[in-house]
Design a protein around this motif. Structure first.
Motif, mmCIF file in Angstrom:
data_model
loop_
_atom_site.group_PDB
_atom_site.id
_atom_site.type_symbol
_atom_site.label_atom_id
_atom_site.label_comp_id
_atom_site.label_asym_id
_atom_site.label_seq_id
_atom_site.Cartn_x
_atom_site.Cartn_y
_atom_site.Cartn_z
ATOM 1 N N ASP A 1 0.780 -1.234 0.000
ATOM 2 C CA ASP A 1 0.000 0.000 0.000
ATOM 3 C C ASP A 1 0.815 1.290 0.000
ATOM 4 O O ASP A 1 0.241 2.369 0.041
ATOM 5 N N VAL A 2 2.144 1.226 -0.082
ATOM 6 C CA VAL A 2 2.942 2.458 -0.096
ATOM 7 C C VAL A 2 2.836 3.178 -1.438
ATOM 8 O O VAL A 2 3.299 4.310 -1.563
ATOM 9 N N GLY A 3 2.200 2.547 -2.409
ATOM 10 C CA GLY A 3 2.019 3.167 -3.712
ATOM 11 C C GLY A 3 0.657 3.813 -3.901
ATOM 12 O O GLY A 3 0.336 4.271 -4.993
ATOM 13 N N LYS A 4 -0.125 3.875 -2.851
ATOM 14 C CA LYS A 4 -1.409 4.571 -2.974
ATOM 15 C C LYS A 4 -1.142 6.050 -3.221
ATOM 16 O O LYS A 4 -0.122 6.591 -2.797
ATOM 17 N N PHE B 1 6.547 3.803 5.246
ATOM 18 C CA PHE B 1 7.367 3.774 4.035
ATOM 19 C C PHE B 1 8.726 4.421 4.294
ATOM 20 O O PHE B 1 9.772 3.847 3.985
ATOM 21 N N ARG B 2 8.733 5.601 4.899
ATOM 22 C CA ARG B 2 9.989 6.310 5.173
ATOM 23 C C ARG B 2 10.928 5.478 6.054
ATOM 24 O O ARG B 2 12.118 5.342 5.746
ATOM 25 N N LEU B 3 10.412 4.951 7.151
ATOM 26 C CA LEU B 3 11.256 4.197 8.078
ATOM 27 C C LEU B 3 11.766 2.904 7.468
ATOM 28 O O LEU B 3 12.909 2.508 7.709
ATOM 29 N N ALA C 1 7.746 4.797 -6.457
ATOM 30 C CA ALA C 1 9.039 5.275 -6.961
ATOM 31 C C ALA C 1 9.085 6.810 -6.935
ATOM 32 O O ALA C 1 10.086 7.405 -6.516
ATOM 33 N N LYS C 2 8.011 7.447 -7.358
ATOM 34 C CA LYS C 2 7.936 8.915 -7.335
ATOM 35 C C LYS C 2 8.064 9.430 -5.898
ATOM 36 O O LYS C 2 8.773 10.393 -5.620
ATOM 37 N N ARG C 3 7.407 8.734 -4.973
ATOM 38 C CA ARG C 3 7.438 9.139 -3.569
ATOM 39 C C ARG C 3 8.852 8.959 -2.983
ATOM 40 O O ARG C 3 9.343 9.825 -2.255
ATOM 41 N N ALA C 4 9.517 7.841 -3.293
ATOM 42 C CA ALA C 4 10.881 7.613 -2.788
ATOM 43 C C ALA C 4 11.817 8.708 -3.286
ATOM 44 O O ALA C 4 12.667 9.202 -2.533
ATOM 45 N N ALA C 5 11.671 9.101 -4.543
ATOM 46 C CA ALA C 5 12.499 10.188 -5.072
ATOM 47 C C ALA C 5 12.193 11.495 -4.338
ATOM 48 O O ALA C 5 13.106 12.256 -4.000
ATOM 49 N N ALA C 6 10.927 11.735 -4.031
ATOM 50 C CA ALA C 6 10.551 12.948 -3.298
ATOM 51 C C ALA C 6 11.104 12.926 -1.870
ATOM 52 O O ALA C 6 11.363 13.983 -1.286
ATOM 53 N N TYR C 7 11.318 11.747 -1.303
ATOM 54 C CA TYR C 7 11.910 11.614 0.026
ATOM 55 C C TYR C 7 13.414 11.907 0.002
ATOM 56 O O TYR C 7 14.043 11.959 1.047
ATOM 57 N N GLY C 8 13.988 12.039 -1.186
ATOM 58 C CA GLY C 8 15.405 12.372 -1.285
ATOM 59 C C GLY C 8 16.311 11.235 -1.711
ATOM 60 O O GLY C 8 17.533 11.393 -1.727
#
Length: 182
Positions: free
Chosen positions: A93-96, A107-109, A138-145
């Protein structure tokens, strides 16, 4: 900026995107674009190379089918099993398109744990073919840095089709982050 991409690439489909964040927010099983902002699109051969040469972290973003996670134990209550690429961590569900604060922390941790805090470590994020969950994650991971994010759009479908082995997947419990992240 993303709204223009969504409008041009998916005319008539733009209502399925958050106009502010650009994440797909519904109808996750649909054709995806060729690229993810902040990530590199890869093939089966690239996955094999990155696993071998860069010890890439594999993240399976497939949603969990079932009753979600148990709020007391953090264990996912599944109605359907999942097989994924060996060595992957299944973070359901981290891709919602929209994550609750708890799932955002999850997801972050977990990314931090899997990369041992190294935001330059290669991350391969996938789901199934024609699935926006991997794209969003993938978009979210990139936004996390994270700076070396790879999106494998064919996911387990392409992996299996190219004779890659699959193994039974067990989703990472949510409780692990609840203890650390409060």
């Amino acid at each position: 900026m993303y709204a223009a991409f969504a409008t041009a690439a998916f005319a008539g489909d733009e209502n399925h995107f958050d106009p502010v964040t650009g994440f797909r927010i519904e109808r996750y099983r649909a054709p995806t674009p060729d690229a993810v902002p902040g990530a590199t699109t890869i093939s089966v051969d690239d996955v094999r190379r990155l696993m071998r040469d860069e010890k890439a972290v594999l993240v399976d973003a497939m949603p969990a089918e079932g009753a979600g996670f148990d709020p007391k134990s953090g264990a996912w209550r599944l109605s359907k099993s999942r097989e994924h690429i060996p060595g992957s961590s299944w973070l359901p569900d981290v891709g919602k398109g929209t994550l609750s604060p708890e799932m955002d922390t999850y997801f972050r941790l977990n990314l931090d744990r899997l990369t041992q805090g190294d935001r330059t470590r290669a991350l391969i994020i996938y789901c199934l073919a024609d699935c926006w969950m991997g794209w969003n994650a993938a978009k979210r991971a990139a936004a996390y840095g994270y700076t070396h994010v790879y999106w494998f759009p064919g996911g387990t479908d392409d992996w299996r089709d190219w004779e890659g082995p699959l193994e039974n997947a067990t989703p990472v419990p949510v409780i692990a982050q609840r203890r650390e992240g409060g």
